[in-house]
Motif scaffolding. Sequence first.
Motif, mmCIF file in Angstrom:
data_model
loop_
_atom_site.group_PDB
_atom_site.id
_atom_site.type_symbol
_atom_site.label_atom_id
_atom_site.label_comp_id
_atom_site.label_asym_id
_atom_site.label_seq_id
_atom_site.Cartn_x
_atom_site.Cartn_y
_atom_site.Cartn_z
ATOM 1 N N ILE A 108 -10.297 19.014 -36.166
ATOM 2 C CA ILE A 108 -8.936 19.433 -36.503
ATOM 3 C C ILE A 108 -8.195 18.228 -37.048
ATOM 4 N N GLY A 109 -7.080 18.491 -37.714
ATOM 5 C CA GLY A 109 -6.330 17.434 -38.370
ATOM 6 C C GLY A 109 -5.569 16.536 -37.411
ATOM 7 N N LYS A 110 -5.074 15.436 -37.969
ATOM 8 C CA LYS A 110 -4.382 14.429 -37.166
ATOM 9 C C LYS A 110 -3.115 14.984 -36.524
ATOM 10 N N GLU A 111 -2.329 15.729 -37.308
ATOM 11 C CA GLU A 111 -1.079 16.260 -36.775
ATOM 12 C C GLU A 111 -1.360 17.288 -35.686
ATOM 13 N N ALA A 112 -2.409 18.106 -35.859
ATOM 14 C CA ALA A 112 -2.760 19.105 -34.847
ATOM 15 C C ALA A 112 -3.159 18.429 -33.543
ATOM 16 N N VAL A 113 -3.859 17.297 -33.661
ATOM 17 C CA VAL A 113 -4.242 16.549 -32.461
ATOM 18 C C VAL A 113 -3.008 16.009 -31.747
ATOM 19 N N TYR A 114 -2.093 15.410 -32.501
ATOM 20 C CA TYR A 114 -0.906 14.818 -31.871
ATOM 21 C C TYR A 114 0.012 15.878 -31.246
ATOM 22 N N GLY A 121 -3.309 17.650 -17.254
ATOM 23 C CA GLY A 121 -4.474 17.198 -16.493
ATOM 24 C C GLY A 121 -5.643 16.854 -17.385
ATOM 25 N N LEU A 122 -5.854 17.651 -18.431
ATOM 26 C CA LEU A 122 -6.952 17.385 -19.371
ATOM 27 C C LEU A 122 -6.716 16.080 -20.121
ATOM 28 N N ILE A 123 -5.501 15.844 -20.567
ATOM 29 C CA ILE A 123 -5.181 14.607 -21.290
ATOM 30 C C ILE A 123 -5.357 13.400 -20.377
ATOM 31 N N SER A 124 -4.880 13.505 -19.150
ATOM 32 C CA SER A 124 -5.029 12.393 -18.195
ATOM 33 C C SER A 124 -6.497 12.110 -17.914
ATOM 34 N N ALA A 125 -7.286 13.171 -17.769
ATOM 35 C CA ALA A 125 -8.714 12.996 -17.486
ATOM 36 C C ALA A 125 -9.419 12.304 -18.645
ATOM 37 N N MET A 126 -9.044 12.648 -19.882
ATOM 38 C CA MET A 126 -9.645 12.003 -21.055
ATOM 39 C C MET A 126 -9.310 10.520 -21.098
ATOM 40 N N LYS A 127 -8.060 10.191 -20.817
ATOM 41 C CA LYS A 127 -7.639 8.791 -20.858
ATOM 42 C C LYS A 127 -8.336 7.968 -19.782
ATOM 43 N N GLU A 128 -8.556 8.578 -18.621
ATOM 44 C CA GLU A 128 -9.246 7.874 -17.542
ATOM 45 C C GLU A 128 -10.723 7.675 -17.857
ATOM 46 N N ALA A 174 -11.211 22.783 -24.885
ATOM 47 C CA ALA A 174 -11.412 22.102 -23.606
ATOM 48 C C ALA A 174 -12.894 22.056 -23.252
ATOM 49 N N ALA A 175 -13.636 23.134 -23.567
ATOM 50 C CA ALA A 175 -15.072 23.170 -23.276
ATOM 51 C C ALA A 175 -15.812 22.132 -24.096
ATOM 52 N N VAL A 176 -15.448 21.988 -25.372
ATOM 53 C CA VAL A 176 -16.084 20.977 -26.232
ATOM 54 C C VAL A 176 -15.772 19.571 -25.718
ATOM 55 N N ILE A 177 -14.534 19.341 -25.344
ATOM 56 C CA ILE A 177 -14.140 18.041 -24.798
ATOM 57 C C ILE A 177 -14.924 17.727 -23.536
ATOM 58 N N SER A 178 -15.049 18.728 -22.672
ATOM 59 C CA SER A 178 -15.801 18.545 -21.430
ATOM 60 C C SER A 178 -17.232 18.141 -21.716
ATOM 61 N N GLN A 179 -17.853 18.807 -22.702
ATOM 62 C CA GLN A 179 -19.246 18.532 -23.027
ATOM 63 C C GLN A 179 -19.418 17.165 -23.673
ATOM 64 N N LYS A 180 -18.555 16.828 -24.606
ATOM 65 C CA LYS A 180 -18.714 15.590 -25.376
ATOM 66 C C LYS A 180 -18.310 14.347 -24.590
ATOM 67 N N ILE A 181 -17.270 14.458 -23.776
ATOM 68 C CA ILE A 181 -16.745 13.283 -23.077
ATOM 69 C C ILE A 181 -17.241 13.203 -21.639
ATOM 70 N N GLY A 182 -17.635 14.346 -21.080
ATOM 71 C CA GLY A 182 -18.147 14.339 -19.717
ATOM 72 C C GLY A 182 -17.055 14.501 -18.678
ATOM 73 N N THR A 241 -10.077 2.686 -26.729
ATOM 74 C CA THR A 241 -10.530 3.829 -27.519
ATOM 75 C C THR A 241 -9.333 4.615 -28.028
ATOM 76 N N ASN A 242 -9.347 4.957 -29.310
ATOM 77 C CA ASN A 242 -8.273 5.754 -29.895
ATOM 78 C C ASN A 242 -8.561 7.223 -29.629
ATOM 79 N N LEU A 243 -7.829 7.804 -28.674
ATOM 80 C CA LEU A 243 -8.086 9.169 -28.248
ATOM 81 C C LEU A 243 -7.866 10.158 -29.384
ATOM 82 N N ALA A 244 -6.833 9.952 -30.170
ATOM 83 C CA ALA A 244 -6.521 10.881 -31.265
ATOM 84 C C ALA A 244 -7.670 10.928 -32.275
ATOM 85 N N ASN A 245 -8.169 9.763 -32.664
ATOM 86 C CA ASN A 245 -9.274 9.726 -33.627
ATOM 87 C C ASN A 245 -10.524 10.392 -33.066
ATOM 88 N N LEU A 246 -10.778 10.162 -31.775
ATOM 89 C CA LEU A 246 -11.944 10.777 -31.145
ATOM 90 C C LEU A 246 -11.839 12.298 -31.156
#
Length: 320
Positions: A34-40, A9-16, A54-62, A22-27
């Motif tokens: 964290i590193g690229k492999e950890a993100v993937y 659900g969190l990944i879907s919400a970010m993509k929406e 998840a809290a940081v993502i919520s704050q930064k991306i809305g 936008t390159n989600l992994a780079n963001l």
Amino acid sequence: MITDQLNTGLISAMKEKLPQGTNLANLLMDILYIGKEAVYRRLRGEVPFTLAEAAVISQKIGISLDRITGTTFRGNALFDLNLTHYDNPIETYYGIIEHYAKIFSVIKEEPESELNTSSNIIPQTIYLKYPLLSKFRMFKWIYQHSQQNNTQCYEQLELPDKLLDRQREFVSETQFVRNTYYILDSMVFRYLTNDIRYFIDSHLITDENVRNLREELLELVDELEHIATVGAFETGREVQFYVSNINFEATYSYVESQQHCLSLIRVFAINSITSIDPEVFKQVKEWIQSLKKFSTLISHSGEMQRRQFFNQQRDIIGTL
């Protein structure tokens, strides 16, 4: 199972939420450190996002985490109170203005963005560039919340240069929004002059400072009339002014772009409670749009009404 669902659900919400392309992994690498492999591994679902991530993502991306977790009850929403602390109001207020300036600095880069405000005071996005007016708003707030024996005069309040600079920066950033709409209560200048007159009668503001405030208010009216006439800020971004034929009980605003849907409701004179809740945003947006039915457009068209409105404001200011 629940962890997998929440992660998905969190990944879907970010993509929406993010603009197309936008390159989600780079963001995520940039905001989570964290590193690229950890993100993937997280994006593939091999490792779940932690609560802190998840809290940081919520704050930064809305993103609203309560929507993702399914804990939102009908009629409930999350708000940020943005309260100014009584013991150090100027420093706290500086942080709030800095936060909003950063939001608008991001929004101005987006091809489609919109700011709408229905206001029964002169909006902060307009008056904060004027040092005496912004000082008066802060003075009024401090006076209301201070003990009577600690009350100081308007002249004794000093706003630091860093706050004045940040306020001007905030106003400048807001004028890069693609489209701006202001619906003004016809009594906005009457309300302000009534406030100033109270402090005149209380001998908390000198005649000289009243004259200076009057001159700054007249300068503000001249600027507003010019902007309303050309229908744009100096940045070239379009702006429309409406004057309401009914009075407002509060000031409502919303900012909309591809990445942000933020609603604001003014409270406690200089504060606004904010929410990124989609339902709150929808309600605030519908409310502001509905007020246009009771309002007269004075940008571009409505030349006679525009001149009449601004001349009336000059007459009101002249009574100080």
